[in-house]
Scaffold this motif. Structure first.
Motif, mmCIF file in Angstrom:
data_model
loop_
_atom_site.group_PDB
_atom_site.id
_atom_site.type_symbol
_atom_site.label_atom_id
_atom_site.label_comp_id
_atom_site.label_asym_id
_atom_site.label_seq_id
_atom_site.Cartn_x
_atom_site.Cartn_y
_atom_site.Cartn_z
ATOM 1 N N GLU A 467 19.107 3.113 13.470
ATOM 2 C CA GLU A 467 18.857 3.587 12.105
ATOM 3 C C GLU A 467 20.196 3.889 11.443
ATOM 4 O O GLU A 467 21.060 4.556 12.030
ATOM 5 C CB GLU A 467 17.995 4.847 12.077
ATOM 6 C CG GLU A 467 17.759 5.342 10.641
ATOM 7 C CD GLU A 467 16.883 6.573 10.528
ATOM 8 O OE1 GLU A 467 16.685 7.051 9.391
ATOM 9 O OE2 GLU A 467 16.401 7.071 11.568
ATOM 10 N N SER A 518 17.767 -0.353 10.641
ATOM 11 C CA SER A 518 16.952 0.131 9.515
ATOM 12 C C SER A 518 17.826 0.849 8.503
ATOM 13 O O SER A 518 18.874 1.412 8.837
ATOM 14 C CB SER A 518 15.845 1.077 10.012
ATOM 15 O OG SER A 518 16.402 2.232 10.603
ATOM 16 N N ASN A 520 17.282 3.494 5.006
ATOM 17 C CA ASN A 520 16.331 4.315 4.259
ATOM 18 C C ASN A 520 16.372 3.990 2.775
ATOM 19 O O ASN A 520 17.451 3.860 2.190
ATOM 20 C CB ASN A 520 16.662 5.801 4.458
ATOM 21 C CG ASN A 520 16.343 6.263 5.866
ATOM 22 O OD1 ASN A 520 15.201 6.529 6.195
ATOM 23 N ND2 ASN A 520 17.362 6.335 6.714
ATOM 24 N N GLU A 551 13.113 1.557 5.717
ATOM 25 C CA GLU A 551 12.343 2.778 5.927
ATOM 26 C C GLU A 551 12.064 3.425 4.572
ATOM 27 O O GLU A 551 12.986 3.821 3.861
ATOM 28 C CB GLU A 551 13.113 3.761 6.817
ATOM 29 C CG GLU A 551 13.311 3.275 8.235
ATOM 30 C CD GLU A 551 13.836 4.376 9.145
ATOM 31 O OE1 GLU A 551 13.696 5.569 8.770
ATOM 32 O OE2 GLU A 551 14.387 4.055 10.209
ATOM 33 N N ALA A 579 8.993 0.125 7.386
ATOM 34 C CA ALA A 579 8.584 1.325 8.138
ATOM 35 C C ALA A 579 8.289 2.455 7.151
ATOM 36 O O ALA A 579 8.949 2.569 6.118
ATOM 37 C CB ALA A 579 9.691 1.752 9.101
ATOM 38 N N ASP A 581 8.574 6.363 6.825
ATOM 39 C CA ASP A 581 9.365 7.408 7.472
ATOM 40 C C ASP A 581 8.670 8.768 7.350
ATOM 41 O O ASP A 581 7.930 9.019 6.395
ATOM 42 C CB ASP A 581 10.750 7.454 6.825
ATOM 43 C CG ASP A 581 11.765 8.179 7.682
ATOM 44 O OD1 ASP A 581 11.484 8.408 8.868
ATOM 45 O OD2 ASP A 581 12.850 8.510 7.162
ATOM 46 N N TYR A 600 6.080 -0.532 10.972
ATOM 47 C CA TYR A 600 6.408 0.602 11.838
ATOM 48 C C TYR A 600 5.977 1.911 11.164
ATOM 49 O O TYR A 600 6.097 2.055 9.946
ATOM 50 C CB TYR A 600 7.915 0.682 12.106
ATOM 51 C CG TYR A 600 8.471 -0.512 12.846
ATOM 52 C CD1 TYR A 600 8.455 -0.565 14.239
ATOM 53 C CD2 TYR A 600 9.026 -1.583 12.149
ATOM 54 C CE1 TYR A 600 8.979 -1.651 14.920
ATOM 55 C CE2 TYR A 600 9.549 -2.682 12.818
ATOM 56 C CZ TYR A 600 9.523 -2.720 14.203
ATOM 57 O OH TYR A 600 10.038 -3.793 14.872
ATOM 58 N N LYS A 602 7.038 5.821 11.555
ATOM 59 C CA LYS A 602 7.961 6.778 12.175
ATOM 60 C C LYS A 602 7.321 8.163 12.084
ATOM 61 O O LYS A 602 7.133 8.704 10.988
ATOM 62 C CB LYS A 602 9.320 6.745 11.489
ATOM 63 C CG LYS A 602 9.992 5.376 11.559
ATOM 64 C CD LYS A 602 11.469 5.437 11.203
ATOM 65 C CE LYS A 602 12.271 6.060 12.320
ATOM 66 N NZ LYS A 602 13.723 6.023 12.048
#
Length: 671
Positions: A467, A518, A520, A551, A579, A581, A600, A602
């Motif tokens: 990440e 990944s 954000n 994310e 993903a 988050d 995904y 998280k």
């Protein structure tokens, strides 16, 4: 008459300087004579001798050969021959309008042709002249278009006399279809347009016109209502131009009128939407600010529903909206005159002079008691709400200070908090300004850097992903954690620059590696077209589109599925993964997962960090894992800080682990 004027030289002089085209052809269509104008403007001949013995088609084909790829380059030639033939068949002078392209430009000619006879009356050819009327045709077309627009368009053109009552000189016939007023009645002698203006508006219209004319205004605009023939009302907008005589008196009043009823209705609706909340019908923040300017309140209180976001997530948005509506209605019944100034925030203004803090606190306590007694039934479950209140007294910055007090009430878990001067809010603002400057300098000096935290695959026990985490290095070389600078950056124009920097650095780093990584993204990033465009460009240019995982933080705004879904569709088409988050607290909503088609999930660190000791947390995590497996999404546990947590989440069937136990964030590539 001198021999000069009788000679061919005189004829040649005239034909050379005559702007019209003049020519003579034999019966085969070959030129016997061509003046300079036709050589220059149609035949593109080198001189007046070149056309002799040649026909129009010869010159047309030669000109077309110069630009063979453009079939519309030169279209004259055949048309000239056809009208020659028509003239010879008629055996009388004829007039034609010929048009076609000359060197790619459309040209119109007014052409005169006549049979040519010799002295003995024998037909020997055809004589002709032509004048370029392209500009005239353009003006005619524009005039015709204007006329059609006026006759069938939505605008009524008028001309009144400057006399009292505005006697009519001219009005376009479409007044009947546009304004619903009879053209025949209006054009009768003695009929005045003012008779159709609504009685409640005529006084205003006449006084405005009188004022404009007194000022010698040449242009003005009015809006008023008209009474149609069928008795209905419409709003019109009237654009007027006034012409004055030399003595200053009005000569004519011209202009146009159109039906703007729809615009007025839309304006009224816009005014309502600008000043009133669509869900509750209460006045909104904008209306509150206007009222504060006009009525100068002495105190302001902001009411916030405690844990409303969690309530929304648990019961759904529709239930949350219903609670807000009922709360608004009850507040009105209590005589509070509330405003809805935010998602779950209501405000009340107090106007009494000399209101003491204790009296105000008692009054708000009574309001809270009544609101806390309200119950809401959802699926046979009774819900009660709790509220926090921030209050400010005085005459300056009431709304801002009440908002600050509300934040204090939330932080300190108080029902009511008053704004206190001694809290030194100004110091906080100064610190925010200083941090903004620090972020700006850090961007300029390349001190915004990326660290990467490993993510371990439980099956292989190997690091397969990283990440990307942003850090700032201060001017002394110390690392500044993101929570110290990102919240402030998000409120400025610096945040998109940080996003671009992180995307650039991460993609450059992993373009030389095979690992997934990944990055954000906030909802603001996704809603910024420039940022999205930059992201797509970078992942394509660096060849990392199939390695990157975006994310998306599950925050307020993620329910804007149109924009978020559009972004996900774009990047997934390039091979990227998605993903969600911090799933499991706050805004968490399984509906988001289903609608956004994520790869995904998280799981929020607050659940993972307490999973060993807290059985409730374990149940929530088990539910998320089971849900993820059923929809084909992988799960990642965040904040795995020790061996006990690592093995606990492994037993629950979570796919990946991330936290200090498996690796701390650290630099990986040269920044």
């Amino acid at each position: 008459m001198t021999p000069f004027f009788e000679s061919h030289r005189f004829f040649s002089l005239i034909s050379t300087h005559l702007p019209d085209m003049v020519w003579v052809k034999d019966l085969e269509g070959n030129y016997i004579f061509a003046n300079q104008s036709i050589c220059d403007n149609l035949l593109m001949a080198e001189n007046i001798h070149e056309p002799i013995g040649r026909n129009d088609l010869f010159f047309a084909m030669r000109e077309r050969s110069r630009c063979p790829e453009n079939l519309q380059w030169h279209t004259f030639g055949e048309l000239c021959f056809n009208t020659d033939k028509t003239t010879l068949q008629a055996m009388k002078p004829m007039r034609f309008e010929e048009y076609g392209n000359i060197r790619g430009e459309l040209v119109y000619f007014d052409v005169h042709k006549a049979p040519l006879h010799d002295e003995e009356g024998n037909l020997i050819g055809i004589i002709g002249s032509a004048r370029d009327i392209t500009e005239q045709k353009r003006l005619e077309n524009e005039l015709n278009i204007t006329k059609r627009l006026i006759e069938s368009g939505p605008v009524v053109v008028f001309e009144w006399s400057g006399e009292e009552g505005w006697p009519i000189r001219f009005v376009s016939p479409n007044i009947e279809s546009v304004l619903g007023i009879s053209y025949r009645k209006l054009m009768k002698k003695g009929t005045k347009f003012s008779t159709y203006i609504h009685p409640d508006d005529i006084g205003k219209v006449e006084s405005e016109v009188a004022e404009f004319l007194e000022m010698k205004a040449t242009k003005f605009v009015q809006e008023y209502r008209l009474l149609r023939e069928n008795g209905t009302l419409i709003w019109v907008k009237d654009f007027t131009v006034v012409e004055y005589r030399e003595d200053g008196a009005v000569s004519t009043i011209k202009g146009y009128v159109f039906d703007n009823t729809a615009e007025k209705v839309a304006d009224d609706r816009a005014q309502y939407f600008n000043h009133f909340d669509q869900l509750t019908g209460l006045p909104n923040r904008q209306k509150m600010l206007l009222d504060m300017q006009l009525m100068l309140p002495k105190a302001c209180a902001i009411f916030n529903i405690d844990s409303f976001r969690e309530m929304n997530d648990l019961f759904g948005i529709a239930v949350g909206d219903d609670i807000l509506v009922q709360l608004a209605q009850e507040s009105v019944r209590m005589g509070m005159s509330p405003y809805r100034i935010g998602g779950d925030e209501f405000a009340v203004l107090f106007y009494e002079e000399g209101t003491s803090r204790n009296a105000l606190k008692e009054q708000i306590n009574q309001i809270l008691l009544r609101l806390h007694d309200m119950t809401f039934t959802v699926a046979d479950e009774v819900i009660n709400i709790r509220m926090n209140v921030g209050v400010a007294l005085g005459s300056e910055k009431l709304l801002t200070r009440a908002d600050i007090a509300l934040h204090m009430a939330k932080e300190k878990k108080l029902s009511i908090a008053f704004y206190e001067e001694k809290e030194n809010i100004e110091d906080i603002y100064k610190k925010n300004i200083a941090m903004t400057g620090s972020v700006h300098r850090a961007l300029a000096e390349e001190r915004i850097v990326c660290h990467y935290q490993p993510i371990v695959n439980f099956k292989t026990q190997e690091v397969t992903k990283y990440e990307t985490l942003v850090r700032m290095i201060d001017e002394n070389g110390n690392l500044v954690p993101p929570m110290d600078f990102l919240p402030i950056a998000k409120k400025t124009k610096l945040y998109p620059r940080i996003t671009h920097k992180v995307i650039h650095e991460a993609c450059r780093c992993f373009s030389a590696r095979s690992d997934q990584f990944s990055v954000n993204l906030s909802i603001d990033d996704i809603n910024d077209p420039y940022t999205v465009q930059e992201i797509i460009k970078i992942i394509i240019d660096t060849g990392t589109s199939e390695q990157i995982i975006f994310e998306i933080l599950e925050t307020e705004g993620i329910e804007n599925y149109a924009s978020v879904g559009r972004f996900i569709k774009q990047v997934k088409a390039l091979g990227a993964k998605i993903a969600i988050d911090d799933f499991g607290t706050g805004y968490s909503n399984f509906e988001h997962i289903l609608k956004l088609n994520v790869d995904y999930i998280k799981i929020d660190g607050s659940l993972i960090s307490g999973i060993v000791e807290n059985s409730r947390y374990r149940i929530i995590v088990e539910t998320i894992v089971d849900f993820a497996k059923k929809i084909g999404a992988k799960t990642i546990a965040e904040f795995v800080s020790c061996k006990e947590i690592y093995h606990a989440v492994e037993k629950l069937g979570i796919d990946f682990s991330q936290g200090y136990y498996t690796g701390k964030p650290a630099p990986m590539c040269d920044e």
